[in-house]
Design a protein around this motif. Structure first.
Motif, PDB file in Angstrom:
ATOM      1  N   ASN A 138       0.801  -1.221   0.000  1.00 18.85           N
ATOM      2  CA  ASN A 138       0.000   0.000   0.000  1.00 18.85           C
ATOM      3  C   ASN A 138       0.835   1.273   0.000  1.00 18.85           C
ATOM      4  N   ARG A 139       1.879   1.297  -0.816  1.00 19.02           N
ATOM      5  CA  ARG A 139       2.660   2.505  -0.945  1.00 19.02           C
ATOM      6  C   ARG A 139       2.232   3.199  -2.237  1.00 19.02           C
ATOM      7  N   GLY A 140       1.112   3.917  -2.130  1.00 25.53           N
ATOM      8  CA  GLY A 140       0.512   4.539  -3.300  1.00 25.53           C
ATOM      9  C   GLY A 140       1.455   5.471  -4.042  1.00 25.53           C
ATOM     10  N   GLU A 141       2.432   6.046  -3.315  1.00 24.90           N
ATOM     11  CA  GLU A 141       3.328   6.989  -3.986  1.00 24.90           C
ATOM     12  C   GLU A 141       4.205   6.314  -5.038  1.00 24.90           C
ATOM     13  N   TYR A 142       4.225   4.957  -5.028  1.00 29.72           N
ATOM     14  CA  TYR A 142       4.985   4.259  -6.056  1.00 29.72           C
ATOM     15  C   TYR A 142       4.227   4.179  -7.380  1.00 29.72           C
ATOM     16  N   HIS A 143       2.979   4.650  -7.367  1.00 35.02           N
ATOM     17  CA  HIS A 143       2.132   4.479  -8.528  1.00 35.02           C
ATOM     18  C   HIS A 143       2.728   4.996  -9.837  1.00 35.02           C
ATOM     19  N   PRO A 144       3.390   6.181  -9.829  1.00 35.75           N
ATOM     20  CA  PRO A 144       3.953   6.662 -11.101  1.00 35.75           C
ATOM     21  C   PRO A 144       4.999   5.721 -11.691  1.00 35.75           C
ATOM     22  N   LEU A 145       5.602   4.860 -10.844  1.00 33.21           N
ATOM     23  CA  LEU A 145       6.642   3.951 -11.340  1.00 33.21           C
ATOM     24  C   LEU A 145       6.057   2.658 -11.893  1.00 33.21           C
ATOM     25  N   VAL A 146       4.743   2.427 -11.616  1.00 30.80           N
ATOM     26  CA  VAL A 146       4.185   1.122 -11.975  1.00 30.80           C
ATOM     27  C   VAL A 146       4.152   0.919 -13.481  1.00 30.80           C
ATOM     28  N   ARG A 147       3.602   1.908 -14.215  1.00 30.16           N
ATOM     29  CA  ARG A 147       3.446   1.692 -15.657  1.00 30.16           C
ATOM     30  C   ARG A 147       4.763   1.461 -16.386  1.00 30.16           C
ATOM     31  N   PRO A 148       5.795   2.312 -16.154  1.00 31.25           N
ATOM     32  CA  PRO A 148       7.061   2.011 -16.830  1.00 31.25           C
ATOM     33  C   PRO A 148       7.600   0.632 -16.448  1.00 31.25           C
TER      34      PRO A 148
ATOM     35  N   SER B 295      19.544  15.999 -10.642  1.00 39.31           N
ATOM     36  CA  SER B 295      18.703  15.442  -9.585  1.00 39.31           C
ATOM     37  C   SER B 295      18.889  16.240  -8.303  1.00 39.31           C
ATOM     38  N   GLY B 296      20.070  16.833  -8.151  1.00 35.52           N
ATOM     39  CA  GLY B 296      20.301  17.697  -7.000  1.00 35.52           C
ATOM     40  C   GLY B 296      19.337  18.877  -7.046  1.00 35.52           C
ATOM     41  N   ALA B 297      19.214  19.459  -8.242  1.00 36.00           N
ATOM     42  CA  ALA B 297      18.315  20.584  -8.413  1.00 36.00           C
ATOM     43  C   ALA B 297      16.882  20.186  -8.096  1.00 36.00           C
ATOM     44  N   LEU B 298      16.550  18.939  -8.451  1.00 35.53           N
ATOM     45  CA  LEU B 298      15.176  18.493  -8.265  1.00 35.53           C
ATOM     46  C   LEU B 298      14.865  18.285  -6.787  1.00 35.53           C
ATOM     47  N   THR B 299      15.864  17.781  -6.054  1.00 39.89           N
ATOM     48  CA  THR B 299      15.658  17.544  -4.638  1.00 39.89           C
ATOM     49  C   THR B 299      15.277  18.830  -3.932  1.00 39.89           C
TER      50      THR B 299
ATOM     51  N   ASP C 185      11.306  11.355  -8.562  1.00 37.49           N
ATOM     52  CA  ASP C 185      11.029  11.621  -7.152  1.00 37.49           C
ATOM     53  C   ASP C 185      12.173  11.091  -6.299  1.00 37.49           C
ATOM     54  N   HIS C 186      13.027  12.012  -5.897  1.00 38.65           N
ATOM     55  CA  HIS C 186      14.239  11.633  -5.166  1.00 38.65           C
ATOM     56  C   HIS C 186      13.925  10.790  -3.929  1.00 38.65           C
ATOM     57  N   GLU C 187      12.994  11.281  -3.097  1.00 38.46           N
ATOM     58  CA  GLU C 187      12.639  10.572  -1.858  1.00 38.46           C
ATOM     59  C   GLU C 187      12.218   9.143  -2.135  1.00 38.46           C
ATOM     60  N   LEU C 188      11.411   9.002  -3.189  1.00 38.16           N
ATOM     61  CA  LEU C 188      10.854   7.697  -3.528  1.00 38.16           C
ATOM     62  C   LEU C 188      11.960   6.728  -3.942  1.00 38.16           C
TER      63      LEU C 188
END
Lengths: 315, 417
Positions: free
Chosen positions: B82-92, B411-415, B252-255
């Motif tokens: 139930n880690r919904g935040e992983y959802h964007p990674l599912v399709r790829p 990715s540093g900039a994104l963080t 998503d760096h945290e993810l």
């Protein structure tokens, strides 16, 4: 935060993995024993004179043209006699020994366990060909059920099954104990098979018969001439037992003859116990599926409720 | 889950230079396939009666499906934990899985000597239920279907946004219907890999006398399962970094850090299980013999433990270190798999094997067409979540001119944001 998740993830993985993959020896399948009328070969390395008559007879009876003395089994050679250099000389001082190699017709064959559709099967166990003689224990190949995956070649500890690498319609080739030469007018073993190699051997180094009789004959030879033989019959229990049995000269190890050192549990039994046990006769997959579906549905419902209550600012 | 950012088709040219290169590589593989069916397997490969699977089964099936296991491991995190935040990674991940598993299946059909007998597989009464390979075959075929069904929502979403009213209605209607059935399909997508990944490892148990004792163990199924999870998570990290570089995909760096920590645990678990198993089986003596197998074993363990060290310490925050470590996690699993199936499998003194150019070009060509299909589908269908200013460049171009410093900088900039 990250660490809690990894622990939870690991726990989930551990549970799934344990259910799916941990071997449970309690579920091990019963040991397969030789059928009473199983037939096979007894090869006596001390009597063999290396004449190669059995190799020629094998090719002739299987309709393969002679193209020179073979040194290894291949897709045109179901039977071969090799001269082996011994790491330890025999008690009589010989530094080489003959060994005949052909299918071992294992009591519990790896190839039969591995074969997806039972193309390789113990004669009489075919689901496709009715009316095969039962109880012979001969490992036979059915071209119509074979996908040519060659898992049999990977699985066989004796490296016996051979594949026709240069054919567009390749076959698996191995000794089937000349079952095509069986003579139904006979009684006993000759009624199911008649290996040409045993028929032509001038020295009684290759004998065909019921496995039980061959085993008795092997032990009779050992006890009649204890100084001549290594006091052991290879195949009596090696790899779960084989229907081709071997005698070696005193002081010669069977490994020097090229026969692998195997425990008495067959590789097939080990593989099937480990692979089948976690399935609990199909219960595990059903339980895992039901559990997964229930959790996924619950999680989705909760997520929907949450977004209905909090709208877009839930993140 | 409407608070998640939505994936979009990347767009851009379908047939750029990278794509032409990939298709040319696949063209060579096609040539190998045709000649193989005319003249036999031996005409294009160095496979022999001792090494009957060559590199095709160990690499095209066992390694490719390990790489494709991102669909399984990310799915486990997203849906079961139930880690919904992983959802964007599912399709790829699912797309990589669908492609990798399809390639594995296709490779098997080329490698089969008598594929025209395959129709018997559709008849369950003919199955030999003792066969580990049968379990793998049936399970993998089913899973390929499940993975492509999991990709259908991407196609239906695309249809729903169509300007053509009929397509749009079709996409919306079937998208909703499929969404209702999805939990039951996803559950299957969790069950089937659990079964066949462990069975893949189990394949080599029966070959015990021919496999080196450091690799032959009754834990093979469990090790294969853990290694596929680690390979899958590693692949997703590598893929995400490459997509960010090429397409300015969301990153998503945290993810990613979170996922890598899970992977660190898996890698340690694998190494721990292996060492504990060697101890329990009394096989530590084999580690005292300075031979080729010891080198291979040490190399494997290093590839497993170095990324674990990165993932479980602060170094995981550095995107360059994370990328290299993730690549190492994939390589570790791949190497262990090839070793258990080929390198440390010894068919006996009368056999030797080194892959032929035909075998290598088939493997490379299959990998190339996989990358090509991934690029084509992400350009056409909503698979990847991207930022508003996409950078048009292909993954192939990225592979040819990778600049890790730049990736780290970005990715540093994104963080910060």
């Amino acid at each position: 935060m990250a660490l809690t998740i990894s622990r939870r993830a690991l726990f989930g993985v551990a549970v799934a993995a344990t259910a799916a993959a941990l071997p449970s020896r309690a579920e091990a399948r019963p040991r397969v024993v030789a059928e009473p009328d199983a037939v096979g070969l007894l090869y006596d390395s001390t009597r063999c004179i290396g004449c190669g008559g059995c190799v020629a007879a094998c090719k002739e009876s299987n309709g393969v043209p002679w193209d020179g003395e073979p040194t290894e089994l291949d897709c045109t050679t179901r039977n071969v006699v090799k001269t082996r250099n011994l790491r330890q000389p025999s008690a009589a001082g010989a530094s080489t020994a003959f060994v005949k190699r052909q299918c071992m017709h294992c009591v519990d064959p790896s190839c039969v366990s591995a074969c997806m559709l039972g193309a390789l099967h113990k004669q009489g166990n075919s689901k496709r060909v009715p009316g095969e003689p039962k109880g012979t224990g001969i490992v036979v190949w059915d071209p119509d059920l074979c996908l040519g995956c060659r898992y049999c070649e990977i699985a066989c500890a004796f490296s016996i099954p051979k594949f026709e690498w240069l054919a567009a319609n390749p076959r698996i080739v191995k000794c089937e104990l000349c079952r095509h030469r069986a003579d139904p007018t006979h009684d006993g073993p000759l009624s199911v098979a008649n290996p040409a190699c045993a028929e032509v051997c001038p020295a009684e180094a290759v004998v065909f018969g019921r496995r039980a009789d061959l085993l008795a004959e092997a032990w009779r030879r050992i006890s009649a001439e204890p100084g001549r033989y290594e006091p052991r019959v290879y195949g009596e229990s090696d790899g779960g037992g084989t229907q081709s049995l071997y005698l070696a000269a005193a002081g010669v190890s069977f490994q020097d003859l090229g026969l692998p050192d195997m425990p008495s549990e067959s590789p097939a039994s080990l593989s099937e116990s480990v692979s089948h046990a976690p399935y609990l006769h199909g219960l595990t997959p059903i339980a895992l599926y039901a559990g997964a579906a229930a959790i996924i549905r619950r999680n989705r419902r909760r997520a929907e409720d949450e977004s209905a209550h909090h709208g877009e600012d839930s993140k | 889950m409407n608070h998640h950012p939505h994936p979009r088709p990347i767009g851009g040219p379908l047939l750029d230079r990278g794509m032409v290169t990939l298709l040319a590589l696949f063209g060579i593989a096609e040539g190998v396939i045709i000649w193989r069916f005319v003249a036999g397997l031996g005409a294009v490969s160095n496979m022999n009666d001792g090494y009957a699977w060559g590199i095709w089964e160990p690499v095209n099936v066992v390694v490719f499906t390990g790489i494709g296991a991102g669909a399984y491991s990310v799915g486990l995190l997203c849906y079961l934990l139930n880690r919904g935040e992983y959802h964007p990674l599912v399709r790829p991940s699912v797309l990589v899985g669908a492609i990798a598993y399809s390639l594995g299946g296709a490779s098997i059909m080329v490698a089969l000597g008598r594929p025209w007998n395959m129709y018997w597989l559709a008849m369950p009464p003919m199955w030999n239920l003792s066969s580990v390979l049968l379990e793998v075959a049936i399970c993998v075929m089913g899973y390929v279907c499940v993975l492509w069904i999991e990709m259908l929502p991407a196609a239906l979403d695309r249809a729903a946004t169509s300007r053509h009213p009929r397509w749009s209605a079709f996409g919306r209607r079937w998208g909703q219907r499929l969404a209702r059935a999805m939990p039951y399909i996803i559950a299957l997508a969790m069950l089937l890999p659990t079964m066949h990944q462990s069975s893949l490892g189990g394949l080599m148990i029966v070959a015990g006398p021919k496999l080196h004792p450091l690799w032959h163990t009754t834990l093979l199924p469990l090790l294969a399962l853990v290694s596929c999870l680690a390979m899958g998570l590693g692949t997703v990290v590598v893929l995400t970094a490459m997509m960010k570089q090429s397409w300015n995909a969301r990153h998503d760096h945290e993810l990613l850090v979170d996922m890598c920590r899970v992977n660190g645990g898996l890698l340690v678990l694998f190494a721990g299980l292996r060492v504990a198993d060697l101890m329990a089986a009394g096989k530590l003596d084999f580690l005292a013999v300075p031979d080729f197998y010891l080198i291979v074993f040490v190399l494997e363990m290093a590839l497993f433990l170095l990324p674990a060290f990165v993932f479980l310490t602060g170094r995981v925050e550095n995107s360059r270190a994370r990328f290299v470590a993730a690549l190492s996690a994939v390589t570790a699993g791949a190497l262990w798999r090839v070793d258990a199936f080929l390198t440390c499998y010894n068919a006996g003194e009368s056999f030797s094997y080194w892959p032929s150019w035909g075998e290598i070009s088939f493997t490379v060509g299959m990998a190339a067409i996989g990358v090509a299909v991934f690029i084509a589908i992400t350009r056409l269908l909503p698979v990847v979540v991207v930022h508003d200013t996409p950078v048009p460049a292909s993954i192939a171009a990225f592979v040819l001119s990778a600049k890790p410093e730049e990736a780290a900088g970005r990715s540093g900039a994104l963080t910060a944001h």
